[in-house]
Design a protein around this motif. Structure first.
Motif, PDB file in Angstrom:
ATOM      1  N   ILE A 146      34.752  42.897  47.843  1.00 20.01           N
ATOM      2  CA  ILE A 146      34.432  44.217  47.709  1.00 20.01           C
ATOM      3  C   ILE A 146      33.942  44.875  46.483  1.00 20.01           C
ATOM      4  O   ILE A 146      33.032  45.425  46.204  1.00 20.01           O
ATOM      5  N   PHE A 147      34.654  44.058  45.328  1.00 16.11           N
ATOM      6  CA  PHE A 147      34.315  44.314  43.974  1.00 16.11           C
ATOM      7  C   PHE A 147      32.756  43.959  43.761  1.00 16.11           C
ATOM      8  O   PHE A 147      31.808  44.789  42.910  1.00 16.11           O
ATOM      9  N   ALA A 148      32.246  43.139  44.508  1.00 12.45           N
ATOM     10  CA  ALA A 148      30.935  42.571  44.147  1.00 12.45           C
ATOM     11  C   ALA A 148      29.864  43.529  45.048  1.00 12.45           C
ATOM     12  O   ALA A 148      28.684  43.584  44.277  1.00 12.45           O
ATOM     13  N   ASN A 149      30.472  44.253  45.597  1.00 11.38           N
ATOM     14  CA  ASN A 149      29.246  45.036  46.580  1.00 11.38           C
ATOM     15  C   ASN A 149      29.611  46.400  46.224  1.00 11.38           C
ATOM     16  O   ASN A 149      28.666  47.134  46.530  1.00 11.38           O
ATOM     17  N   ALA A 150      30.695  46.837  45.586  1.00 12.44           N
ATOM     18  CA  ALA A 150      30.763  48.563  45.267  1.00 12.44           C
ATOM     19  C   ALA A 150      29.792  48.882  44.384  1.00 12.44           C
ATOM     20  O   ALA A 150      29.558  48.250  43.267  1.00 12.44           O
ATOM     21  N   LYS A 151      29.205  50.044  44.547  1.00 14.70           N
ATOM     22  CA  LYS A 151      28.080  50.486  43.625  1.00 14.70           C
ATOM     23  C   LYS A 151      28.857  51.620  42.620  1.00 14.70           C
ATOM     24  O   LYS A 151      28.420  51.692  41.348  1.00 14.70           O
ATOM     25  N   GLY A 152      29.686  52.382  43.122  1.00 18.09           N
ATOM     26  CA  GLY A 152      30.503  53.459  42.313  1.00 18.09           C
ATOM     27  C   GLY A 152      32.062  52.867  41.895  1.00 18.09           C
ATOM     28  O   GLY A 152      32.033  51.673  41.603  1.00 18.09           O
ATOM     29  N   ARG A 153      32.646  53.898  41.930  1.00 18.44           N
ATOM     30  CA  ARG A 153      34.142  53.491  41.408  1.00 18.44           C
ATOM     31  C   ARG A 153      34.723  53.004  42.490  1.00 18.44           C
ATOM     32  O   ARG A 153      34.625  53.156  43.617  1.00 18.44           O
ATOM     33  N   ILE A 154      35.881  52.082  42.105  1.00 19.43           N
ATOM     34  CA  ILE A 154      36.794  51.448  43.191  1.00 19.43           C
ATOM     35  C   ILE A 154      38.048  51.830  42.867  1.00 19.43           C
ATOM     36  O   ILE A 154      38.500  52.104  41.738  1.00 19.43           O
ATOM     37  N   ILE A 155      38.699  52.659  43.991  1.00 18.44           N
ATOM     38  CA  ILE A 155      40.215  53.233  43.773  1.00 18.44           C
ATOM     39  C   ILE A 155      40.929  52.223  44.676  1.00 18.44           C
ATOM     40  O   ILE A 155      40.466  52.242  45.940  1.00 18.44           O
ATOM     41  N   VAL A 156      41.891  51.375  44.257  1.00 17.93           N
ATOM     42  CA  VAL A 156      42.596  50.765  45.298  1.00 17.93           C
ATOM     43  C   VAL A 156      44.296  51.237  45.185  1.00 17.93           C
ATOM     44  O   VAL A 156      44.931  51.549  44.207  1.00 17.93           O
ATOM     45  N   ALA A 157      44.597  51.522  46.339  1.00 13.58           N
ATOM     46  CA  ALA A 157      46.086  52.146  46.553  1.00 13.58           C
ATOM     47  C   ALA A 157      46.974  51.054  47.230  1.00 13.58           C
ATOM     48  O   ALA A 157      46.468  50.447  48.164  1.00 13.58           O
ATOM     49  N   THR A 158      47.881  50.657  46.622  1.00  9.58           N
ATOM     50  CA  THR A 158      48.810  49.619  47.025  1.00  9.58           C
ATOM     51  C   THR A 158      50.394  50.034  46.692  1.00  9.58           C
ATOM     52  O   THR A 158      50.579  51.031  45.891  1.00  9.58           O
TER      53      THR A 158
END
Lengths: 560, 560
Positions: A217-229
């Motif tokens: 996911i990180f390799a492909n994401a262009k913008g911000r990444i928001i992870v909820a856990t």
């Protein structure tokens, strides 16, 4: 030494026929030890309730015997009731480092500072009266989880706590299967094993697989990444930090419990990341979107959580924009599906790409599936088995599983909250019950909301309320003011004036009729209970006929 | 012929950004046709509500244009709003035989007997104004489902209805893929396709696989077999009858809607079984347990359903006993999980063996998964695509799916309830919105419960209610009776007398203070609104400080 007639008692105080508020006690003579002290969240049948905790009347009654509380790990369903219980029962609490770290924060919030916290580590042994407890390392969705092996005068009791079998855990410390085997070799009287995932065939995947999904996911994401856990899933959080480091993103944290747990976990060394990776959420706009990861609470769609606030544009510091990738690294707990889906829909509508559930391998369970349970049963080889941590269906399936491994059906005990099992060296039987159950916490009130109050809340929520008020002269029974009718949650009043006028006329006619029932033509209004009952019954009939609704009716009579 | 400037309008009235109450309309000049007329069930945010139906203000406003309602199949989310809509809009209703059979029953219950019901069958063509509608056979979890191909002056619109691709359907009548291909060959302007299962990869299994699972279960069951499923799933019910016949069991039916649908379906020939197989539930004890199958409602755990009543020992005719096998042939609809699990737990506790969900292949979906959706998209080859029947996440995933098949993103329209799309031969654009949304049905009231009433119901359910009543002299403002405080759903009154006494004293002091505010030392009580506001505010603060709860506060002042 206890008398020859003393038996070992296992007292079930929670976590049986429910998911949550886990608590059992072991008693021998004048010694009681308590295992876990969990809370559970209210269900639909408990409107307005904040938290549910176990009824510990039995422990209070036997206060002097209680030697301490032993914790298996730091999840709410194992430690959440501690602040409430410790106020009534000031005993030492035993747990591993992270577990006690979380407990400390909780006690501080409740201004409790007299509790003796005894830190243990896996393989430690603690003696409490006639009990000797050994802590065994396990894997779970929170670090520092342990199972317990408890030597008692009649044999060894093993309690798994919550666990899974993870051969490649993030911290490198795998479940101590050798210890389970060794204890099993020496002979185990009874096994108490958790049942959460017993319906699932096969194995639970390793936590490490989630890290691989994050990397993709990180390799492909262009913008911000928001992870909820879940805030307490320290290993999950570690893997988010690791992926962020690999892809050179800064990390910022949102949500009170996430900030709190990341603080505690990194202070205690359970969470490792380069200094300077963590940025304050206020700085988020000083970095390009493709250099940002946000770790947040709200994976269950909780309405006030950080993620839910982002989704509904109520988050003060962070606005979701097209190009954001939101990863919901969790599975909805049964009952939370609609909340989670609402948040997902809102995030999509704001232009985010949302990865959730079956669409990506972004979550694994923390609980053992069938093959892992079989492994533990086979290693421990207990004489008796008591399935714990589960609704009745889970306990039943767990009993089937034990039977399938060759355990005689009569050696398996599916119990209930309040059940007391009595063991000696060769036998186990149900010996009775004790007072046990649930205590509801609502605001500052602990136990002051019971079935009557809940029933009224449910009734009010269904069809609302009608208040009928009238002032009547004590002498003569004349109506002096009213009757007035006030409604809430029943109908939209402006559009229902005729209905409410008719209701008022009806009440007036009832009042007049009751008034005429007195002797000598003298009006007699002194039987208020009867009059109120009459108003309630007639008005209920009238409103049901007109609307097919059944609001709560509250007649109030003022006498002057 | 309509003027050259007339465009084709697609008006979304329901089923978008929600699961349920499906309804769209097509308009050309003076002609409107309505596709489906569904209801949905209330969610947690709508306490006390019985049913939710679409807001049809737009149709009412254009009453004279509406040529009729076309139904794709007989599920509640496609026909449930008919009785309410037809009362306001008496137009002909078109549907297949089973669909109209179910509609007839529904209209009878609502005493509607003036509706023209026009029966169609697959491949029939119906002309309605400028629209020509062809019905296409599909597969779904109810018999006699159809898709629609609608010829309009600007091109063909295809609406899938709810569907799956079942090559081995129980009635032998497979989805008419050749027809979809043929229509696609001729050119399709727009496809409206359902999105329920778009998140699931692969194919939905054939209904026939469930029959195989039933046979295994029937072959092994020693006692009675009780199967719960959706009443409308006639093919599922047929397979239960078939398995019963094979293993020589009698069938008895429990649950109002099950009795009702089995009656209609066997009368119309959709359900076939040997005479004498069906026994009355009163005769159930005249047969040995191993010769009985019970078909029942309650697969969603609905509290008043037959299965829930069996599970809680409230069923008048049937007591669950050890040895019974209960099969829950359904998946919980999101939000119903807890209800279903409660019933399963109760059944296990009564000694039944319960087969549910993942534990056996006893249910298949009625909706197309990704590969089936791709098949239909590929056959129909539309110029424009409008995903329908789904929450926003479904619509979005369905848009992704269409894009993955090569459709340009700008030709895909994810819409909202109230959206109007305008088509001509070569273009499609959002042209505006109309009044649309939800209308709540509560008892006999349709639309009289709105946001204010719901907000009050939710408030009442959270922390209950405090009523403050006082009688005051108009002249002079003396307190004549009261103040009295009545609470419901707030605290357990007997244990909170002190709190309520303090609240009463507080109100008294407020009344006295307000009274002193008048000119010339004369008490002045005429600003009731201000006084009530004052009582509410001060009492709210006081109670919140004491309890951290926030009950609804209703001050009532009687003036004499």
């Amino acid at each position: 030494m206890a008398s020859k007639n003393t038996a070992l008692k296992l007292i079930i105080l929670g976590g049986i026929n429910e998911i949550g508020k886990n608590m059992v006690a072991l008693e021998w003579g004048n010694d009681i030890i308590v295992i876990d002290c969990g809370a559970s969240f209210p269900d639909d049948e408990m409107p307005g309730i904040d938290l549910v905790i176990p009824d510990i009347s039995y422990l209070i009654k036997n206060k002097s015997k209680v030697k301490g509380i032993v914790l298996t790990h730091g999840h709410e369903d194992h430690i959440g009731a501690l602040p409430y219980v410790l106020k009534q029962l000031n005993v030492p609490v035993y747990g591993t480092r992270l577990t006690l770290g979380l407990v400390e924060g909780k006690l501080k919030e409740h201004h409790i500072d007299t509790t003796r916290l005894e830190r243990v580590k896996p393989s430690d042994t603690v003696k409490m009266g006639h009990f000797t407890i050994e802590f065994i390392r396990t894997s779970h969705s929170i670090a520092d989880s342990v199972a317990l092996s408890i030597q008692t005068p009649v044999g060894t009791i093993v309690h798994t706590g919550d666990f899974k079998v993870d051969y490649t855990p993030i911290d490198g410390e795998a479940i101590d299967l050798a210890k389970f085997a060794q204890i099993g070799q020496k002979g185990v009287l009874a096994l108490l094993a958790e049942s959460t995932n017993v319906e699932r065939p096969g194995y639970t995947m390793s936590e490490r697989t989630v890290g691989k999904a994050f990397e993709t996911i990180f390799a492909n994401a262009k913008g911000r990444i928001i992870v909820a856990t879940f805030a307490s899933n320290v290993h999950r959080v570690q893997q988010i930090f690791d992926a962020a480091a690999k892809f050179e993103r800064k990390v910022c944290v949102s949500g009170r419990s996430m900030v709190n747990v990341i603080g505690i976990a990194s202070e205690l060394g359970y969470l490792k990341f380069a200094k300077g990776m963590l940025i304050d959420i206020d700085q988020i706009n000083n970095h390009p979107n493709e250099s940002i990861v946000v770790i947040t609470t709200g994976s269950q769609g909780e309405p006030m959580s950080a993620l839910a606030r982002m989704a509904s544009s109520e988050h003060k510091k962070l606005e979701i924009v097209p190009g954001d990738t939101v990863v919901i690294s969790a599975t909805p707990i049964p009952g939370n599906e609609k909340l989670v889906f609402r948040v997902i829909n809102q995030l999509f509508a704001k232009g985010a790409n949302v990865l959730y559930q079956d669409l990506a391998d972004i979550h694994v369970s923390g609980h053992a599936c069938q093959e892992e349970l079989k492994l533990i049963h086979t290693l421990v080889k207990p004489k008796y088995f008591v399935p714990v941590h589960g609704e009745f269906r889970h306990l039943k399936q767990h009993a089937f599983l034990a039977e399938s491994l060759g355990m005689p059906r009569e050696n398996i005990f599916t119990t209930d909250i309040g059940t007391v099992l009595e063991f000696d060296k060769d036998t186990c039987k149900v010996s009775g019950t004790v007072t046990a159950g649930r205590v509801l916490v609502d605001g500052l009130g602990i136990g002051d909301v019971g079935n009557v109050v809940l029933r009224d809340r449910k009734h009010l929520s269904q069809d609302g309320l009608i208040v009928v008020v009238v002032t009547i002269a004590k002498e003569g029974g004349t109506i002096i003011a009213g009757p007035d009718i006030i409604s809430r949650g029943f109908v939209y009043v402006r559009e229902s004036e005729i209905l409410l006028d008719e209701a008022r006329e009806l009440v007036k006619s009832i009042l007049e009729k009751y008034g005429q029932n007195g002797q000598n033509g003298q009006k007699k209004f002194n039987d208020w209970g009867m009059l109120k009952g009459g108003i309630r019954d007639r008005l209920r009939e009238f409103l049901y006929e007109k609307t097919k609704r059944n609001p709560m009716i509250l007649p109030v009579i003022m006498e002057i």
